[in-house]
Design an enzyme around this catalytic site. Structure first.
Site, mmCIF file in Angstrom:
data_model
loop_
_atom_site.group_PDB
_atom_site.id
_atom_site.type_symbol
_atom_site.label_atom_id
_atom_site.label_comp_id
_atom_site.label_asym_id
_atom_site.label_seq_id
_atom_site.Cartn_x
_atom_site.Cartn_y
_atom_site.Cartn_z
ATOM 1 N N CYS A 53 -1.826 1.448 -4.161
ATOM 2 C CA CYS A 53 -0.533 2.108 -4.379
ATOM 3 C C CYS A 53 -0.417 2.661 -5.792
ATOM 4 C CB CYS A 53 0.632 1.174 -4.051
ATOM 5 S SG CYS A 53 0.760 -0.272 -5.091
ATOM 6 N N CYS B 32 0.871 -1.176 0.000
ATOM 7 C CA CYS B 32 0.000 0.000 0.000
ATOM 8 C C CYS B 32 0.911 1.230 0.000
ATOM 9 C CB CYS B 32 -0.984 -0.007 1.168
ATOM 10 S SG CYS B 32 -0.272 0.144 2.808
ATOM 11 N N CYS C 268 3.136 0.641 -8.047
ATOM 12 C CA CYS C 268 3.259 -0.809 -7.895
ATOM 13 C C CYS C 268 3.846 -1.414 -9.163
ATOM 14 C CB CYS C 268 1.900 -1.438 -7.602
ATOM 15 S SG CYS C 268 1.240 -0.980 -6.004
#
Length: 135
Positions: free
Chosen positions: A85, A11, A89
């Site tokens: 995220c 996250c 990511c």
């Protein structure tokens, strides 16, 4: 070479959702799964409401520190679970990806974090049953 699956929870701040998910998976899987967590922009500390919500169910995440998402960590993980995220990511071919849309516990009190904790538990239980059917 180990056959133990590795799961990376990601996250933004690695201070709430991903830490709770990692705590649940460690608790439920024991040493059957390698558990990792990281954030695209890690905070200085874990969200105190997340710590308290997990403490209420007997899981201590106080010793964990938010970690920066590193390419190598993602690349060496079998399953990558993202939790908001965004573009930070990384995507690697051949990895199993899931995006768990969960409320962000940042700035919320423990009363608001409990339902997030419980939703994460249900998702972790499902994931664990898929990774290790006999677990």
């Amino acid at each position: 070479m180990s056959t133990k699956p590795s799961v990376l929870f990601v996250c933004v701040h690695n201070a709430g959702r991903s830490q709770m998910a990692a705590g649940w998976l460690r608790h439920l899987a024991g040493d059957k799964v390698e558990v990792r967590s990281a954030g695209s922009a890690p905070a200085d500390r874990i969200n105190p409401a997340a710590v308290e919500a997990m403490r209420e169910v007997g899981i201590d995440i106080t010793g964990r520190l938010p970690q920066k998402l590193e390419r190598e960590t993602a690349e060496s993980s079998d399953v990558i679970i993202t939790m908001g995220c965004g573009d930070a990511c990384p995507v690697f071919p051949g990895k199993r990806y899931e995006d768990w849309r969960l409320d962000d516990p940042a700035g919320k009190g423990v009363d608001a974090v409990r339902p997030i904790r419980d939703e994460i538990k249900a998702r972790v239980e499902k994931l664990l049953a898929e990774l290790i059917p006999a677990a």
